[in-house]
Design an enzyme around this catalytic site. Structure first.
Site, PDB file in Angstrom:
ATOM      1  N   ALA A  58      43.516  30.691  40.658  1.00  0.00           N
ATOM      2  CA  ALA A  58      44.637  29.741  40.751  1.00  0.00           C
ATOM      3  C   ALA A  58      45.988  30.443  40.860  1.00  0.00           C
ATOM      4  O   ALA A  58      47.019  29.784  40.915  1.00  0.00           O
ATOM      5  CB  ALA A  58      44.625  28.809  39.538  1.00  0.00           C
ATOM      6  N   ALA A 113      47.205  32.181  43.346  1.00  0.00           N
ATOM      7  CA  ALA A 113      47.740  32.332  44.713  1.00  0.00           C
ATOM      8  C   ALA A 113      47.005  31.393  45.656  1.00  0.00           C
ATOM      9  O   ALA A 113      46.018  30.758  45.283  1.00  0.00           O
ATOM     10  CB  ALA A 113      47.539  33.783  45.185  1.00  0.00           C
ATOM     11  N   GLY A 114      47.520  31.314  46.878  1.00  0.00           N
ATOM     12  CA  GLY A 114      46.830  30.681  48.000  1.00  0.00           C
ATOM     13  C   GLY A 114      46.262  29.292  47.735  1.00  0.00           C
ATOM     14  O   GLY A 114      46.927  28.420  47.155  1.00  0.00           O
ATOM     15  N   ARG A 153      45.794  37.908  37.522  1.00  0.00           N
ATOM     16  CA  ARG A 153      47.228  38.233  37.424  1.00  0.00           C
ATOM     17  C   ARG A 153      47.934  37.185  36.555  1.00  0.00           C
ATOM     18  O   ARG A 153      48.340  36.121  37.036  1.00  0.00           O
ATOM     19  CB  ARG A 153      47.845  38.291  38.822  1.00  0.00           C
ATOM     20  CG  ARG A 153      47.402  39.533  39.615  1.00  0.00           C
ATOM     21  CD  ARG A 153      47.858  39.462  41.046  1.00  0.00           C
ATOM     22  NE  ARG A 153      47.221  38.382  41.772  1.00  0.00           N
ATOM     23  CZ  ARG A 153      47.542  38.009  43.006  1.00  0.00           C
ATOM     24  NH1 ARG A 153      48.492  38.643  43.662  1.00  0.00           N
ATOM     25  NH2 ARG A 153      46.905  37.015  43.598  1.00  0.00           N
ATOM     26  N   ASP A 209      38.572  37.638  34.881  1.00  0.00           N
ATOM     27  CA  ASP A 209      37.964  38.247  36.066  1.00  0.00           C
ATOM     28  C   ASP A 209      36.578  37.622  36.189  1.00  0.00           C
ATOM     29  O   ASP A 209      35.716  37.840  35.326  1.00  0.00           O
ATOM     30  CB  ASP A 209      37.870  39.765  35.876  1.00  0.00           C
ATOM     31  CG  ASP A 209      37.360  40.471  37.125  1.00  0.00           C
ATOM     32  OD1 ASP A 209      36.630  39.850  37.927  1.00  0.00           O
ATOM     33  OD2 ASP A 209      37.690  41.657  37.291  1.00  0.00           O
ATOM     34  N   SER A 269      33.318  28.586  53.910  1.00  0.00           N
ATOM     35  CA  SER A 269      34.150  29.057  55.034  1.00  0.00           C
ATOM     36  C   SER A 269      33.405  28.838  56.343  1.00  0.00           C
ATOM     37  O   SER A 269      32.167  28.782  56.364  1.00  0.00           O
ATOM     38  CB  SER A 269      34.423  30.555  54.864  1.00  0.00           C
ATOM     39  OG  SER A 269      35.038  31.090  56.013  1.00  0.00           O
ATOM     40  N   TYR A 297      31.268  39.835  54.291  1.00  0.00           N
ATOM     41  CA  TYR A 297      32.041  38.657  53.864  1.00  0.00           C
ATOM     42  C   TYR A 297      31.323  37.380  54.310  1.00  0.00           C
ATOM     43  O   TYR A 297      31.165  36.434  53.524  1.00  0.00           O
ATOM     44  CB  TYR A 297      33.476  38.695  54.417  1.00  0.00           C
ATOM     45  CG  TYR A 297      34.243  37.437  54.059  1.00  0.00           C
ATOM     46  CD1 TYR A 297      34.659  37.198  52.751  1.00  0.00           C
ATOM     47  CD2 TYR A 297      34.494  36.448  55.015  1.00  0.00           C
ATOM     48  CE1 TYR A 297      35.325  36.023  52.408  1.00  0.00           C
ATOM     49  CE2 TYR A 297      35.169  35.271  54.682  1.00  0.00           C
ATOM     50  CZ  TYR A 297      35.569  35.064  53.374  1.00  0.00           C
ATOM     51  OH  TYR A 297      36.217  33.901  53.025  1.00  0.00           O
ATOM     52  N   GLY A 326      38.516  27.094  58.101  1.00  0.00           N
ATOM     53  CA  GLY A 326      38.656  28.221  59.028  1.00  0.00           C
ATOM     54  C   GLY A 326      39.851  29.032  58.559  1.00  0.00           C
ATOM     55  O   GLY A 326      40.031  29.249  57.359  1.00  0.00           O
ATOM     56  N   VAL A 351      43.160  30.170  57.188  1.00  0.00           N
ATOM     57  CA  VAL A 351      44.221  29.643  56.317  1.00  0.00           C
ATOM     58  C   VAL A 351      45.172  30.801  56.008  1.00  0.00           C
ATOM     59  O   VAL A 351      44.715  31.866  55.574  1.00  0.00           O
ATOM     60  CB  VAL A 351      43.657  29.139  54.963  1.00  0.00           C
ATOM     61  CG1 VAL A 351      44.715  28.368  54.190  1.00  0.00           C
ATOM     62  CG2 VAL A 351      42.406  28.296  55.151  1.00  0.00           C
TER      63      VAL A 351
HETATM   64  P1  NDP Z   1      44.239  34.493  48.186  1.00  0.00           P
HETATM   65  O1  NDP Z   1      44.071  35.975  48.274  1.00  0.00           O
HETATM   66  O2  NDP Z   1      45.569  33.918  48.523  1.00  0.00           O
HETATM   67  O3  NDP Z   1      43.825  33.990  46.729  1.00  0.00           O
HETATM   68  C1  NDP Z   1      42.634  34.433  46.128  1.00  0.00           C
HETATM   69  C2  NDP Z   1      42.624  34.024  44.675  1.00  0.00           C
HETATM   70  O4  NDP Z   1      41.385  34.474  44.095  1.00  0.00           O
HETATM   71  C3  NDP Z   1      43.749  34.656  43.886  1.00  0.00           C
HETATM   72  O5  NDP Z   1      44.273  33.707  43.005  1.00  0.00           O
HETATM   73  C4  NDP Z   1      43.064  35.769  43.106  1.00  0.00           C
HETATM   74  O6  NDP Z   1      43.705  35.944  41.853  1.00  0.00           O
HETATM   75  C5  NDP Z   1      41.672  35.172  42.897  1.00  0.00           C
HETATM   76  N1  NDP Z   1      40.663  36.164  42.620  1.00  0.00           N
HETATM   77  C6  NDP Z   1      40.224  37.169  43.417  1.00  0.00           C
HETATM   78  N2  NDP Z   1      39.333  37.915  42.770  1.00  0.00           N
HETATM   79  C7  NDP Z   1      39.195  37.381  41.527  1.00  0.00           C
HETATM   80  C8  NDP Z   1      38.440  37.727  40.384  1.00  0.00           C
HETATM   81  N3  NDP Z   1      37.617  38.785  40.385  1.00  0.00           N
HETATM   82  N4  NDP Z   1      38.548  36.959  39.279  1.00  0.00           N
HETATM   83  C9  NDP Z   1      39.391  35.912  39.250  1.00  0.00           C
HETATM   84  N5  NDP Z   1      40.140  35.527  40.301  1.00  0.00           N
HETATM   85  C10 NDP Z   1      40.044  36.275  41.420  1.00  0.00           C
HETATM   86  O7  NDP Z   1      43.103  33.886  49.125  1.00  0.00           O
HETATM   87  P2  NDP Z   1      42.749  32.378  49.533  1.00  0.00           P
HETATM   88  O8  NDP Z   1      43.521  31.423  48.729  1.00  0.00           O
HETATM   89  O9  NDP Z   1      42.829  32.306  50.999  1.00  0.00           O
HETATM   90  O10 NDP Z   1      41.210  32.341  49.141  1.00  0.00           O
HETATM   91  C11 NDP Z   1      40.670  31.421  48.202  1.00  0.00           C
HETATM   92  C12 NDP Z   1      39.227  31.121  48.577  1.00  0.00           C
HETATM   93  O11 NDP Z   1      39.193  30.496  49.850  1.00  0.00           O
HETATM   94  C13 NDP Z   1      38.330  32.354  48.687  1.00  0.00           C
HETATM   95  O12 NDP Z   1      37.061  32.022  48.145  1.00  0.00           O
HETATM   96  C14 NDP Z   1      38.224  32.584  50.175  1.00  0.00           C
HETATM   97  O13 NDP Z   1      37.043  33.254  50.533  1.00  0.00           O
HETATM   98  C15 NDP Z   1      38.235  31.138  50.684  1.00  0.00           C
HETATM   99  N6  NDP Z   1      38.610  30.961  52.068  1.00  0.00           N
HETATM  100  C16 NDP Z   1      39.804  31.458  52.548  1.00  0.00           C
HETATM  101  C17 NDP Z   1      40.136  31.278  53.887  1.00  0.00           C
HETATM  102  C18 NDP Z   1      41.368  31.865  54.496  1.00  0.00           C
HETATM  103  O14 NDP Z   1      41.452  31.973  55.736  1.00  0.00           O
HETATM  104  N7  NDP Z   1      42.387  32.214  53.717  1.00  0.00           N
HETATM  105  C19 NDP Z   1      39.257  30.497  54.772  1.00  0.00           C
HETATM  106  C20 NDP Z   1      38.024  30.058  54.176  1.00  0.00           C
HETATM  107  C21 NDP Z   1      37.746  30.257  52.866  1.00  0.00           C
HETATM  108  P3  NDP Z   1      43.963  37.317  41.088  1.00  0.00           P
HETATM  109  O15 NDP Z   1      44.125  38.390  42.127  1.00  0.00           O
HETATM  110  O16 NDP Z   1      45.213  37.045  40.302  1.00  0.00           O
HETATM  111  O17 NDP Z   1      42.765  37.491  40.225  1.00  0.00           O
HETATM  112  C1  8X3 Z   2      38.108  33.024  55.744  1.00  0.00           C
HETATM  113  C2  8X3 Z   2      38.146  32.697  57.192  1.00  0.00           C
HETATM  114  O1  8X3 Z   2      37.562  33.606  59.505  1.00  0.00           O
HETATM  115  O2  8X3 Z   2      38.960  34.973  58.080  1.00  0.00           O
HETATM  116  O3  8X3 Z   2      36.903  32.668  55.176  1.00  0.00           O
HETATM  117  O4  8X3 Z   2      36.629  34.740  57.609  1.00  0.00           O
HETATM  118  S1  8X3 Z   2      37.802  34.090  58.127  1.00  0.00           S
END
Ligand code: NDP
Ligand code: 8X3
Length: 256
Positions: free
Chosen positions: A13, A15-16, A38, A63, A143, A156, A187, A189
């Site tokens: 939660a 980021a992103g 974080r 984590d 995804s 991945y 897709g 994001v």
């Molecule tokens: P971000 O990198 O913006 O956010 C990822 C989040 O996951 C961060 O809050 C990070 O927090 C957390 N995270 C990573 N590793 C851990 C860990 N070991 N324990 C706890 N928290 C963790 O990426 P997105 O928001 O884009 O990604 C979120 C989800 O969406 C992922 O599952 C990703 O695979 C999926 N997704 C993303 C797409 C894209 O294009 N962006 C498309 C499809 C799916 P912190 O580092 O503080 O722990």
């Molecule tokens: C994230 C989308 O296409 O970068 O799951 O793998 S892609």
């Protein structure tokens, strides 16, 4: 279904998509249980959730790769937070984009440990309570990568194909209860995702979105809240969403 006062646990939660999802549930008056590694970023999101209308926020420095810490943090929840209504299994990442035969084993392990094992650990810790209470909703982040594998992304993509199987398996295993299970499969994001994938290489990360209007984290959060707010007897199994310039994980139409 009203989301007001519901306890929503969002992993990743800080980021992103996870942060946007927390804010979207906050606007519905939910109670937010937020987890990530974080703590300072998580604190910022927590404060914004309260500004957006969350009834309450509780943050956990976690984590998801550490299965003992995952179980402990669920076991240690204060009583008023222990009955989780909605779990958003969002924590995840990609590392590297290269041929399988030259890939870095450490990158593979980080993806598998987070996207598959982490998701399983959190699910295993939270879902028994849902089954006992005979209510709840698990929303997993899949995804387009889980549907069609793309070159240089085999590991991945494999983690997201695994998510798909776990999502479908869990839905079968909770059959007979009122627990719902959904996969939200976006897709492209634009988040910190590509920065993390390329270990902080901003130029390479920016190229991913060149000539495309990608989805925003808020677009995905919108779908998650939509799935969660369907009437209690409706289970959304899977939602696949892409930018209009993306047909699937292999096919894009980029502006010149
Ligand atoms: P971000 O990198 O913006 O956010 C990822 C989040 O996951 C961060 O809050 C990070 O927090 C957390 N995270 C990573 N590793 C851990 C860990 N070991 N324990 C706890 N928290 C963790 O990426 P997105 O928001 O884009 O990604 C979120 C989800 O969406 C992922 O599952 C990703 O695979 C999926 N997704 C993303 C797409 C894209 O294009 N962006 C498309 C499809 C799916 P912190 O580092 O503080 O722990
Ligand atoms: C994230 C989308 O296409 O970068 O799951 O793998 S892609």
């Amino acid at each position: 279904m009203s989301l007001k006062g519901k306890i929503v646990f969002v992993t990743g939660a800080s980021a992103g998509i996870g942060a946007a999802t927390a804010l979207a549930f906050a606007a519905e008056g939910s109670r937010l249980l937020l987890a990530a590694r974080r703590a300072s970023k998580l604190a910022e999101v927590a404060a914004r959730c309260l500004d957006h209308g969350a009834q309450a926020v509780h943050s956990i420095d976690l984590d998801v790769r550490d299965h003992r810490a995952v179980q402990q943090s669920i076991d240690d929840l204060p009583a008023e937070w222990s009955e989780i209504d909605i779990l958003v299994n969002n924590a995840g990442l990609s590392r590297g984009l290269e041929k399988l035969y030259t890939g870095k084993i450490q990158d593979w392990e980080e993806m598998i440990d987070t996207n598959i094992k982490g998701l399983l650990y959190v699910t295993r810790a939270v879902v028994p309570g849902m089954v006992v209470r005979n209510r709840g909703h698990v929303i997993n982040l899949g995804s387009t990568a889980g549907e069609i594998t793309y070159p240089n992304g085999a590991v991945y993509c494999a983690t997201k194909a695994a998510e798909r199987s776990i999502n479908d398996g869990l839905r079968q295993d909770v059959l007979g209860t009122h627990v719902r299970v959904t996969s939200v499969d976006p897709g492209m994001v634009e988040t910190e995702f590509s920065m993390v994938r390329f270990h902080g290489d901003t130029e390479r990360a920016a190229k991913v979105y060149k000539g495309i209007k990608p989805l925003t984290a808020e677009d995905v959060a919108d779908v998650i809240v939509w799935a969660a707010s369907r009437p209690a007897h409706v289970n959304i199994a899977r939602v696949l969403l892409t930018p209009v310039q993306q047909a699937n994980s292999l096919l894009f139409s980029r502006d010149e």
